[in-house]
Design a protein around this motif. Structure first.
Motif, PDB file in Angstrom:
ATOM      1  N   THR A  97      13.950 -13.679   6.504  1.00  0.00           N
ATOM      2  CA  THR A  97      12.547 -13.528   6.893  1.00  0.00           C
ATOM      3  C   THR A  97      11.715 -14.793   6.669  1.00  0.00           C
ATOM      4  N   VAL A  98      11.799 -15.367   5.473  1.00  0.00           N
ATOM      5  CA  VAL A  98      10.916 -16.477   5.099  1.00  0.00           C
ATOM      6  C   VAL A  98      11.045 -17.680   6.047  1.00  0.00           C
TER       7      VAL A  98
ATOM      8  N   MET B  84       8.591 -18.434   9.614  1.00  0.00           N
ATOM      9  CA  MET B  84       7.296 -19.072   9.827  1.00  0.00           C
ATOM     10  C   MET B  84       7.432 -20.577  10.061  1.00  0.00           C
TER      11      MET B  84
ATOM     12  N   ASN C 243      -2.032 -24.744   5.281  1.00  0.00           N
ATOM     13  CA  ASN C 243      -1.448 -23.715   4.429  1.00  0.00           C
ATOM     14  C   ASN C 243      -2.271 -23.628   3.156  1.00  0.00           C
TER      15      ASN C 243
ATOM     16  N   ALA D 258       8.106  -9.903   2.663  1.00  0.00           N
ATOM     17  CA  ALA D 258       7.842 -10.990   3.608  1.00  0.00           C
ATOM     18  C   ALA D 258       7.260 -10.458   4.910  1.00  0.00           C
TER      19      ALA D 258
ATOM     20  N   PHE E 284       3.693 -11.764   6.160  1.00  0.00           N
ATOM     21  CA  PHE E 284       3.562 -12.549   7.389  1.00  0.00           C
ATOM     22  C   PHE E 284       2.843 -11.784   8.496  1.00  0.00           C
ATOM     23  N   SER E 285       2.973 -10.468   8.500  1.00  0.00           N
ATOM     24  CA  SER E 285       2.355  -9.694   9.582  1.00  0.00           C
ATOM     25  C   SER E 285       0.834  -9.747   9.534  1.00  0.00           C
TER      26      SER E 285
ATOM     27  N   ASN F  51      -0.956 -12.430   9.342  1.00  0.00           N
ATOM     28  CA  ASN F  51      -1.541 -13.633   9.942  1.00  0.00           C
ATOM     29  C   ASN F  51      -0.698 -14.297  11.012  1.00  0.00           C
ATOM     30  N   VAL F  52       0.403 -13.691  11.434  1.00  0.00           N
ATOM     31  CA  VAL F  52       1.296 -14.381  12.367  1.00  0.00           C
ATOM     32  C   VAL F  52       0.585 -14.748  13.663  1.00  0.00           C
TER      33      VAL F  52
ATOM     34  N   TYR G 272      -0.890 -18.331  14.245  1.00  0.00           N
ATOM     35  CA  TYR G 272      -0.031 -19.437  14.681  1.00  0.00           C
ATOM     36  C   TYR G 272      -0.121 -19.652  16.193  1.00  0.00           C
TER      37      TYR G 272
ATOM     38  N   ILE H  93       7.816  -8.255  12.409  1.00  0.00           N
ATOM     39  CA  ILE H  93       6.545  -8.871  11.987  1.00  0.00           C
ATOM     40  C   ILE H  93       5.507  -8.775  13.094  1.00  0.00           C
TER      41      ILE H  93
ATOM     42  N   ASN I  77       2.103  -6.533  13.081  1.00  0.00           N
ATOM     43  CA  ASN I  77       0.813  -7.191  13.271  1.00  0.00           C
ATOM     44  C   ASN I  77      -0.018  -6.467  14.329  1.00  0.00           C
TER      45      ASN I  77
END
Length: 374
Positions: free
Chosen positions: A182-183, A186, A211, A272, A276-277, A279-280, A283, A352, A356
């Motif tokens: 997962t990590v 991003m 970041n 994770a 991450f969900s 703010n994905v 991006y 993710i 989101n």
């Protein structure tokens, strides 16, 4: 009917070629990021300004002692370290008091109650900045580990190029299979979509990233704009602040961690995906529509390729996927063998994105025991 079929067939072939061209562009971007080595250079500052190291903390009894231990070994002595204890319910207060006795430049305070219209972290950072005396303000998340020389190198970099903001994506430490699947996602998104040299060389705010785990601000610029106040409602502040800095004609640099900063962000795939969900979509310029289009292309683009371009097209596709994954891994200081985990990473990327979108319909998410708007 035959004409319609022919037209549709041409459209699908065009889609297959679009998938390959888009993937090729991403490979080029990831190669540029690899070759340009976007790490903190080994420079010395012109002078030795006073630096405020600002750490918002909420229930970080495991991570906080490690970071404070790193800062005790820092080669940069002209600094203050201020911690905002954001209503922690664990042993954070006891840990801070223990370290305060050993670190003369450390002080801490309990954060105020969060006003309406603020998120917890943004309000903690706002309070920290108001209390800081430094010529530069360095915001660190409590879960990072830093080298003894990182402050000196970051100050030298921001001075030399007269940046208003320098931000770093830490090198990720991953110890479990869940983290490994997962990590890395991003960095795979960031480093194959955003050419980091253009972040510092072009003025377009769309070419921005940051970041919140490491953000070094010119203090005059920060105090003039009160950046965290401007994004007070936002659950994800870092990327938005980077765009606003450019909108104000400021200069910024986005770097990767190299051997200067490390982080173990999450300890499982579930953690994770939940993290991450939130703010994905940021991006992709904050657009969930663009995010969804990207996800559909990378997750299912192989289907029109193999169907309309046969096995030769699929071989090219797989070669580009592998090259992109290897380049990103090398830039991120990750084991290039993680390319074999790419299918699992793509599966989790899909989770993710879906989470989101569902959170957007729901209107909120849970993070660190608090409800946040998304």
């Amino acid at each position: 009917m035959n004409a319609d079929f022919q037209e549709n067939f041409q459209i699908m072939i065009g889609l297959a070629f679009f998938v390959l061209i888009f993937l090729f562009v991403r490979v080029l971007i990831s190669l540029v990021n690899l070759l340009t080595k976007n790490y903190l250079p080994e420079d010395m500052p012109v002078h030795k300004p006073f630096v405020s190291i600002l750490i918002p903390v909420r229930n970080e009894e495991v991570s906080l002692p490690l970071l404070l231990g790193d800062l005790m070994n820092s080669t940069w002595s002209n600094s203050e370290i201020i911690v905002c204890n954001d209503h922690s319910t664990d042993r954070t207060s006891d840990i801070l008091e223990q370290f305060r006795k050993q670190m003369p430049n450390l002080r801490y305070f309990k954060g105020l109650e969060i006003p309406e219209g603020w998120t917890g972290k943004n309000f903690a950072c706002h309070q920290l900045a108001a209390d800081a005396k430094g010529d530069y303000l360095l915001f660190l998340d409590a879960d990072v580990r830093v080298s003894p020389h990182i402050v000196r190198k970051a100050v030298a970099h921001i001075q030399k190029h007269r940046f208003q903001l320098v931000s770093i994506f830490p090198t990720q430490s991953m110890l479990t299979f869940g983290e490994l699947t997962t990590v890395p996602v991003m960095n795979w998104v960031l480093l194959s979509l955003l050419p980091l040299p253009l972040v510092r060389n072009l003025k377009f705010s769309s070419l921005s990233a940051a970041n919140g785990q490491f953000m070094l601000f010119d203090a005059d610029n920060y105090r003039k704009n009160n950046w965290h106040q401007k994004v007070r409602k936002e659950p994800v502040e870092d990327i938005l602040i980077s765009r606003m800095v450019k909108d104000q004609r400021g200069k910024l640099a986005t770097l990767t961690g190299g051997n200067d900063i490390f982080c173990r962000m999450y300890r499982s795939s579930a953690e994770a995906i939940a993290g991450f969900s939130r703010n994905v979509h940021q991006y992709y310029g904050g657009s969930r529509l663009v995010m969804t289009g990207f996800a559909l292309t990378v997750l299912f683009g192989w289907i029109p390729v193999i169907y309309f371009l046969d096995w030769a097209g699929l071989k090219v596709y797989l070669l580009l996927v592998i090259a992109n994954r290897v380049f990103v891994s090398m830039t991120s200081k990750q084991n290039s063998l993680s390319v074999f985990l790419h299918p699992f990473q793509m599966l989790n990327f899909g989770f993710i994105v879906v989470r989101n979108i569902l959170q957007k319909f729901k209107g909120s998410a849970q993070w660190k025991g608090r409800k946040i708007e998304v």
